[in-house]
Design a protein around this motif. Structure first.
Motif, mmCIF file in Angstrom:
data_model
loop_
_atom_site.group_PDB
_atom_site.id
_atom_site.type_symbol
_atom_site.label_atom_id
_atom_site.label_comp_id
_atom_site.label_asym_id
_atom_site.label_seq_id
_atom_site.Cartn_x
_atom_site.Cartn_y
_atom_site.Cartn_z
ATOM 1 N N LEU A 1 -92.083 9.701 87.765
ATOM 2 C CA LEU A 1 -90.953 9.630 86.845
ATOM 3 C C LEU A 1 -91.426 9.934 85.433
ATOM 4 O O LEU A 1 -92.563 9.647 85.063
ATOM 5 C CB LEU A 1 -90.229 8.289 86.922
ATOM 6 N N THR A 2 -90.541 10.544 84.683
ATOM 7 C CA THR A 2 -90.780 10.864 83.275
ATOM 8 C C THR A 2 -89.534 10.487 82.496
ATOM 9 O O THR A 2 -88.430 10.902 82.850
ATOM 10 C CB THR A 2 -91.077 12.361 83.084
ATOM 11 N N GLN A 3 -89.706 9.682 81.455
ATOM 12 C CA GLN A 3 -88.537 9.263 80.704
ATOM 13 C C GLN A 3 -88.574 9.796 79.286
ATOM 14 O O GLN A 3 -89.634 10.066 78.710
ATOM 15 C CB GLN A 3 -88.423 7.740 80.705
ATOM 16 N N ASP A 4 -87.382 9.956 78.723
ATOM 17 C CA ASP A 4 -87.234 10.323 77.324
ATOM 18 C C ASP A 4 -86.134 9.457 76.727
ATOM 19 O O ASP A 4 -85.671 8.499 77.357
ATOM 20 C CB ASP A 4 -86.937 11.824 77.171
ATOM 21 N N ALA A 5 -85.697 9.782 75.548
ATOM 22 C CA ALA A 5 -84.728 8.930 74.854
ATOM 23 C C ALA A 5 -83.380 8.881 75.556
ATOM 24 O O ALA A 5 -82.624 7.920 75.372
ATOM 25 C CB ALA A 5 -84.546 9.426 73.415
ATOM 26 N N ASP A 6 -83.071 9.869 76.374
ATOM 27 C CA ASP A 6 -81.735 9.964 76.955
ATOM 28 C C ASP A 6 -81.667 9.672 78.448
ATOM 29 O O ASP A 6 -80.575 9.536 78.997
ATOM 30 C CB ASP A 6 -81.160 11.363 76.702
ATOM 31 N N GLY A 7 -82.800 9.623 79.129
ATOM 32 C CA GLY A 7 -82.740 9.399 80.567
ATOM 33 C C GLY A 7 -84.115 9.431 81.206
ATOM 34 O O GLY A 7 -85.150 9.505 80.525
ATOM 35 N N VAL A 8 -84.109 9.390 82.542
ATOM 36 C CA VAL A 8 -85.338 9.365 83.317
ATOM 37 C C VAL A 8 -85.264 10.437 84.400
ATOM 38 O O VAL A 8 -84.294 10.481 85.171
ATOM 39 C CB VAL A 8 -85.566 7.992 83.984
ATOM 40 N N ASP A 9 -86.267 11.310 84.442
ATOM 41 C CA ASP A 9 -86.388 12.304 85.503
ATOM 42 C C ASP A 9 -87.256 11.715 86.615
ATOM 43 O O ASP A 9 -88.397 11.311 86.372
ATOM 44 C CB ASP A 9 -87.009 13.599 84.971
ATOM 45 N N VAL A 10 -86.690 11.697 87.823
ATOM 46 C CA VAL A 10 -87.347 11.048 88.956
ATOM 47 C C VAL A 10 -87.594 12.055 90.064
ATOM 48 O O VAL A 10 -86.691 12.836 90.425
ATOM 49 C CB VAL A 10 -86.487 9.891 89.498
ATOM 50 N N GLY B 1 -90.842 -5.810 94.734
ATOM 51 C CA GLY B 1 -91.692 -6.873 95.209
ATOM 52 C C GLY B 1 -93.019 -7.062 94.507
ATOM 53 O O GLY B 1 -93.350 -6.389 93.527
ATOM 54 N N LEU B 2 -93.782 -8.013 95.052
ATOM 55 C CA LEU B 2 -95.070 -8.401 94.488
ATOM 56 C C LEU B 2 -95.993 -7.209 94.297
ATOM 57 O O LEU B 2 -96.705 -7.108 93.295
ATOM 58 C CB LEU B 2 -95.731 -9.439 95.401
ATOM 59 N N HIS B 3 -96.000 -6.291 95.260
ATOM 60 C CA HIS B 3 -96.904 -5.133 95.213
ATOM 61 C C HIS B 3 -96.189 -3.903 94.650
ATOM 62 O O HIS B 3 -96.453 -2.774 95.069
ATOM 63 C CB HIS B 3 -97.437 -4.843 96.609
ATOM 64 N N SER B 4 -95.317 -4.097 93.700
ATOM 65 C CA SER B 4 -94.456 -3.055 93.153
ATOM 66 C C SER B 4 -95.214 -1.774 92.781
ATOM 67 O O SER B 4 -96.093 -1.774 91.915
ATOM 68 C CB SER B 4 -93.749 -3.590 91.908
ATOM 69 N N ALA B 5 -94.834 -0.682 93.437
ATOM 70 C CA ALA B 5 -95.406 0.621 93.102
ATOM 71 C C ALA B 5 -94.866 1.112 91.765
ATOM 72 O O ALA B 5 -95.575 1.768 91.001
ATOM 73 C CB ALA B 5 -95.097 1.624 94.208
ATOM 74 N N LEU B 6 -93.601 0.787 91.486
ATOM 75 C CA LEU B 6 -93.020 1.223 90.214
ATOM 76 C C LEU B 6 -93.697 0.519 89.046
ATOM 77 O O LEU B 6 -93.963 1.135 88.007
ATOM 78 C CB LEU B 6 -91.517 0.949 90.200
ATOM 79 N N ARG B 7 -93.990 -0.766 89.198
ATOM 80 C CA ARG B 7 -94.694 -1.484 88.134
ATOM 81 C C ARG B 7 -96.045 -0.844 87.844
ATOM 82 O O ARG B 7 -96.421 -0.648 86.678
ATOM 83 C CB ARG B 7 -94.874 -2.950 88.536
ATOM 84 N N ALA B 8 -96.778 -0.513 88.891
ATOM 85 C CA ALA B 8 -98.081 0.110 88.706
ATOM 86 C C ALA B 8 -97.941 1.472 88.031
ATOM 87 O O ALA B 8 -98.763 1.856 87.190
ATOM 88 C CB ALA B 8 -98.781 0.255 90.058
ATOM 89 N N MET B 9 -96.898 2.200 88.385
ATOM 90 C CA MET B 9 -96.686 3.539 87.845
ATOM 91 C C MET B 9 -96.384 3.512 86.350
ATOM 92 O O MET B 9 -96.854 4.359 85.587
ATOM 93 C CB MET B 9 -95.532 4.203 88.607
ATOM 94 N N VAL B 10 -95.619 2.521 85.914
ATOM 95 C CA VAL B 10 -95.127 2.499 84.529
ATOM 96 C C VAL B 10 -95.913 1.546 83.639
ATOM 97 O O VAL B 10 -96.179 1.839 82.468
ATOM 98 C CB VAL B 10 -93.627 2.129 84.505
#
Length: 412
Positions: free
Chosen positions: A126-135, A153-162
């Protein structure tokens, strides 16, 4: 809006986002809803959120209907008894206890007609800018969305990514828990039975009208390096750590290779200074796991979903203001439940040569802690914010605390 995770926090958030007028997609890496799992509780303010969702009847119909719990010795003699009616239904055995998979199903059934669910896929980039997020999805799809919420969850992949690697946020509490369903060959009716000795525990609770039972194990582990996706290694670890343990343990372990819903993981918390970054936020265990030792992980997810959707909608979907309001309302509630989780884990530690002093659970500070953990934050009505679904009750919902001050069931 895109939500990662379709267990409890994700579908609960989808419910409230939909009611506030947002278009919602939920992506889940598993091929479908996962059945079974541990029994999760709804206490205090979480019960109010369920009522506001209009799902009280559905949740109660899917409950385990556990009458209480018996603590026993190795021969099965009852040492202590807890009733589901203790502390107004907010005690050790909560009035509303439901298997994680069954609650997930209730939330999914409630939202599936108005929310897009994508199973068997996940966010790859994912890449975010001021107006949105490209996923970009692992399956090849690409989308642009306004906001992304990690409820994975506990092992969140999104948390690790961001936000960074899991080691920065996950705090192991020194124990491992395991759950799986077995045939009810033990004569269980409506009572949970647990045997504890030297930091380990084994337990059984009846499920599915007592035709089956949920096996529960806990054992100390100073560290835990078994991959949460390696089921074979997890089963080997459980057999090793529970070898020679008394009571019905050998009989329960005989069903380990036949169960359809085995789960094992470390007892851990997620501790973060902030739960958002730009247009990406976190919810539930991904943001603030309190561990199963708190008995309140589901409550935090349900209340957090209500507050997050409400604050974002009240801020006109402006992420900075919406996420700030969510954190301000939830932080004290989260910290109280994480403290309870740590205290409960401490009571299960095997005493060493220099054991830490046992906290005084009859003191005023502990009563206040329990009250804060169960009562939770005030639930604003979010007047002026769209709400397309049924709602009961008037004004801000402030849950009474008459039973909260005596709810000691999460300790010990």
């Amino acid at each position: 809006m895109l939500v990662a995770g379709a267990s409890i926090a994700g579908p609960a958030l989808a419910h409230w986002l939909r009611r506030r007028g947002a278009e919602v997609t939920v992506v889940e890496r598993a091929p479908g809803l996962r059945p079974g799992g541990q029994a999760v509780d709804a206490r205090g303010v979480a019960k109010e959120v369920i009522r506001l969702m209009g799902l009280d009847a559905q949740v109660r119909a899917a409950r385990t209907v556990t009458a209480g719990a018996h603590s026993v010795d190795a021969d099965g003699n009852v040492l202590e008894t807890f009733s589901a009616e203790d502390d107004g239904g907010d005690g050790f055995i909560a009035e509303i206890e439901i298997l994680r998979g069954d609650l997930s199903r209730v939330l999914y059934d409630d939202t599936r007609d108005d929310v897009e669910y994508i199973f068997g896929d996940r966010i790859a980039e994912l890449t975010q800018d001021a107006d949105g997020v490209d996923v970009a999805f692992e399956g090849g799809d690409r989308r642009r969305v306004d906001l992304v919420i990690g409820a994975d969850g506990l092992h969140s992949a999104l948390r690790a990514m961001v936000f960074g690697p899991r080691e920065r946020f996950v705090r192991h509490l020194g124990h491992v828990l395991a759950f799986y369903s077995v045939p009810n060959e033990f004569g269980l009716d409506r009572w949970l039975i647990e045997y504890q000795e030297n930091g380990r525990s084994a337990g059984l609770r009846p499920i599915h009208e007592a035709h089956e039972a949920m096996a529960m194990f806990s054992f100390p582990a100073a560290d835990h390096d078994v991959d949460h996706r390696d089921v074979a290694a997890q089963k080997r670890l459980l057999r090793e750590r529970m070898a020679g343990y008394g009571w019905w343990t050998p009989r329960i372990l005989e069903h380990l290779d036949d169960t359809p819903d085995f789960y094992l993981d470390q007892v851990a918390q997620v501790v973060m200074d902030r739960w958002s970054s730009g247009r990406v936020g976190l919810l539930g265990d991904a943001a603030f796991s309190s561990s199963p030792m708190s008995g309140q992980g589901t409550g935090l997810a349900l209340v957090g979903a209500y507050v997050l959707a409400g604050e974002l909608a009240a801020a006109g979907w402006e992420p900075q203001a919406g996420f700030a309001g969510y954190e301000a309302r939830m932080r004290s509630f989260v910290e109280a439940n994480q403290e309870i989780g740590r205290l409960n884990a401490q009571t299960r530690d095997v005493p060493g040569p220099d054991p830490a002093p046992t906290p005084d659970f009859t003191s005023e500070w502990f009563t206040e802690l329990i009250e804060r953990a169960v009562t939770g934050p005030e639930l604003p009505e979010y007047a002026g914010v769209p709400d397309s679904g049924p709602r009961t009750g008037d004004g801000a919902s402030s849950i009474g605390t008459s039973s909260a001050s005596n709810t000691l069931g999460t300790i010990g």
